[in-house]
Write an enzyme that holds these catalytic residues in place. Structure first.
Site, PDB file in Angstrom:
ATOM      1  N   LYS A 194       0.860  -1.192   0.000  1.00 35.14           N
ATOM      2  CA  LYS A 194       0.000   0.000   0.000  1.00 35.14           C
ATOM      3  C   LYS A 194       0.895   1.241   0.000  1.00 35.14           C
ATOM      4  O   LYS A 194       1.964   1.238   0.643  1.00 35.14           O
ATOM      5  CB  LYS A 194      -0.889  -0.036   1.247  1.00 35.14           C
ATOM      6  N   SER A 244      -9.698   1.546   2.875  1.00 35.80           N
ATOM      7  CA  SER A 244      -8.814   2.353   2.073  1.00 35.80           C
ATOM      8  C   SER A 244      -7.736   1.561   1.347  1.00 35.80           C
ATOM      9  O   SER A 244      -7.044   2.101   0.495  1.00 35.80           O
ATOM     10  CB  SER A 244      -8.136   3.400   2.957  1.00 35.80           C
ATOM     11  N   SER A 289     -10.188  -1.057   6.961  1.00 41.23           N
ATOM     12  CA  SER A 289      -9.641  -0.794   5.634  1.00 41.23           C
ATOM     13  C   SER A 289      -8.984  -1.963   4.927  1.00 41.23           C
ATOM     14  O   SER A 289      -8.653  -1.856   3.749  1.00 41.23           O
ATOM     15  CB  SER A 289      -8.625   0.339   5.701  1.00 41.23           C
TER      16      SER A 289
HETATM   17  N1  GLN Z   1     -13.486   3.848   6.400  1.00 41.78           N
HETATM   18  C1  GLN Z   1     -12.841   4.258   7.597  1.00 41.78           C
HETATM   19  C2  GLN Z   1     -12.452   5.721   7.474  1.00 41.78           C
HETATM   20  O1  GLN Z   1     -12.942   6.338   6.610  1.00 41.78           O
HETATM   21  C3  GLN Z   1     -11.670   3.361   7.863  1.00 41.78           C
HETATM   22  C4  GLN Z   1     -10.432   3.717   7.174  1.00 41.78           C
HETATM   23  C5  GLN Z   1      -9.262   2.829   7.533  1.00 41.78           C
HETATM   24  O2  GLN Z   1      -9.404   1.770   8.166  1.00 41.78           O
HETATM   25  N2  GLN Z   1      -8.058   3.294   7.188  1.00 41.78           N
HETATM   26  O3  GLN Z   1     -11.708   6.290   8.196  1.00 41.78           O
END
Ligand code: GLN
Length: 465
Positions: free
Chosen positions: A55, A130, A154
């Site tokens: 990532k 994400s 995420s």
């Molecule tokens: N969807 C969550 C957010 O918007 C989780 C994001 C994540 O786990 N990095 O923050």
């Protein structure tokens, strides 16, 4: 090919197809931000010659690391994250810096500065985020292992939308040194594979104490892959009633029911648990306040002064203002406003500290139930991956607040949690999530293996070319 299949090839050849494929699928999936050129070095080890995607919030020495944000567009780290070193020492070969929501703040992968990452099963649909680029690259068969990060879900949500295995181990199990932070009390390194055996092997390589990360744990790392079996006789499994009650999709519900019947016939003891509804409705607001406050503090160093993209001005203050104004998307700025608001001294008690107290109550509620059980289980999402242009969810209904946010419990309490494929609908995959007691990754893989045997959904990939 999965890791063990690739291991049967000549070490020099294991990554060949992958270097080509990550580039070929780019026009369809938009899953990579930077391609990594083959350095030709092949080391022996548990992942000898195995292609891996990282990532783009994972620092790679000498290789651009943007976190999908304009503010880091020309950032080239001068050091490697600890996990990059560990993977390289185990022989892994890096092929891609994968797409993500900007600074990991999002759940769609629509907010990447290079544009959305698309789902291999249907490029009109999102991958989830994400860590969407990593999920997509595993799902299309370009790599057998891709690293992500998980602050709210995420890794586990995109795993559900893309039909792969997504693991977020216990807080402290994997070093976070060199990962661009989001919310430090919730951030975890996680990863994607196509099956549970590969997931167990990957954790052996990634896990362990790191003196450069004071939150990393000294608990010894078991040989997860050697301990792997599917014997769940007598395991106590808790069905997460609040989630099940709020799901509307009959196909997901019936696939879940079938899975539970399968687990029962393998000798597991099944019980349904209901958590306090008022606490479950607070999952998202509690997360949002804590995550945004921590993110606002963590990202105060992204100002164009020491590193990253800089937009000039007449004074240092102007440089910071120009850089931050143009460097972040409005989506991120909105989160900073929310974060700053709860950090104001006059608001701290009624917002940030209150959220921290609610987090404690939520953790206690779950930990109490898990004390006498091995695992909490529920569908990972109430739907298949949404269409890319579908309007954003109505964040106030129960389905969203409970069903789409329950996996954050694993982050609140630092518990190991994993998503695996559960079924398919309209040609799209959907997943099931399991969450276990802290540092019981061995137990988590055992139950995961049993689920894999029951569902038969192992090594799913979707050819896009
Ligand atoms: N969807 C969550 C957010 O918007 C989780 C994001 C994540 O786990 N990095 O923050």
């Amino acid at each position: 090919m999965n890791i063990s299949e690739l291991m049967r090839l000549d070490i020099a050849k294991r990554a060949d197809a992958s270097f080509k494929k990550v580039k070929e699928v780019q026009a369809i999936l938009n899953a990579s931000i930077t391609f990594i050129e083959d350095d030709g070095v092949r080391r022996d080890g548990k992942l000898a010659g195995i292609p891996v995607a990282l990532k783009d919030n994972i620092s790679t020495k000498g290789i651009r690391t943007t976190a999908a944000s304009n503010i880091l567009d020309d950032y080239i780290p001068i050091y490697d994250a600890t996990i990059v070193k560990k993977l390289a020492d185990a022989g892994a070969v890096f092929v891609s810096k994968s797409s993500m929501d900007e600074l990991a703040m999002g759940g769609t992968n629509r907010t990447a500065n290079i544009g959305p990452c698309l789902n291999p099963y249907d490029p009109k649909r999102i991958t989830g985020g994400s860590s969407g680029g990593s999920a997509a690259l595993v799902a299309c068969g370009a790599v057998p292992l891709a690293i992500g990060s998980d602050t709210g879900d995420s890794v586990r949500k995109p795993a559900s939308y893309c039909g792969v295995v997504g693991v977020k181990p216990s807080y402290g199990r994997i070093s976070r040194y060199g990962i661009i932070p989001y919310a430090s009390s919730l951030d975890h390194v996680g990863y994607f594979t196509t099956n549970v055996a590969d997931a167990a092997l990957a954790l052996e390589v990634l896990a362990g104490r790191d003196d450069l990360d004071m939150t990393s744990s000294s608990i010894p790392v078991p040989q997860y892959s050697k301990l792997l079996n599917a014997d769940i006789e007598g395991k106590r499994i808790l069905i997460f009633d609040n989630v099940l009650k709020a799901i509307k999709d009959d196909d997901i519900l019936s696939a879940f029911e079938k899975l539970i019947a399968g687990l029962k016939s393998k000798g597991a003891i099944i019980e349904t648990v209901h958590f306090r509804d008022d606490l479950m409705k607070c999952l998202f607001p509690t997360y949002f306040i804590i995550a945004n406050a921590e993110a606002t503090a963590n990202h105060s160093n992204l100002d164009g002064i020491r590193f990253g993209h800089r937009i000039d001005g007449d004074s240092m203050e102007e440089v910071m203002i120009n850089t931050r104004t143009r460097g972040f998307s409005s989506f991120i700025k909105k989160r900073f406003v929310i974060g700053s608001y709860s950090l104001f001294e006059e608001n701290q008690d009624r917002l940030l500290r209150k959220a921290q107290k609610v987090r404690r109550l939520i953790c206690d509620e779950v930990l109490n139930k898990l004390k006498t059980a091995d695992v909490l289980i529920a569908p990972a999402s109430g739907s298949i991956a949404p269409l890319i242009d579908s309007p954003s969810t109505d964040e106030l209904n129960d389905e969203y607040l409970v069903v789409e946010n329950h996996m954050v419990i694993g982050n609140f309490a630092g518990l190991p949690s994993m998503t695996l494929p559960l079924g398919q609908k309209e040609g799209m995959p959907f997943g099931v999530n399991i969450t276990c007691n802290a540092f019981d990754e061995t137990g988590m893989f055992t139950i995961g293996k049993a689920i894999e045997e029951i569902s038969g959904l192992k090594d799913l990939t979707k050819e896009v070319l």
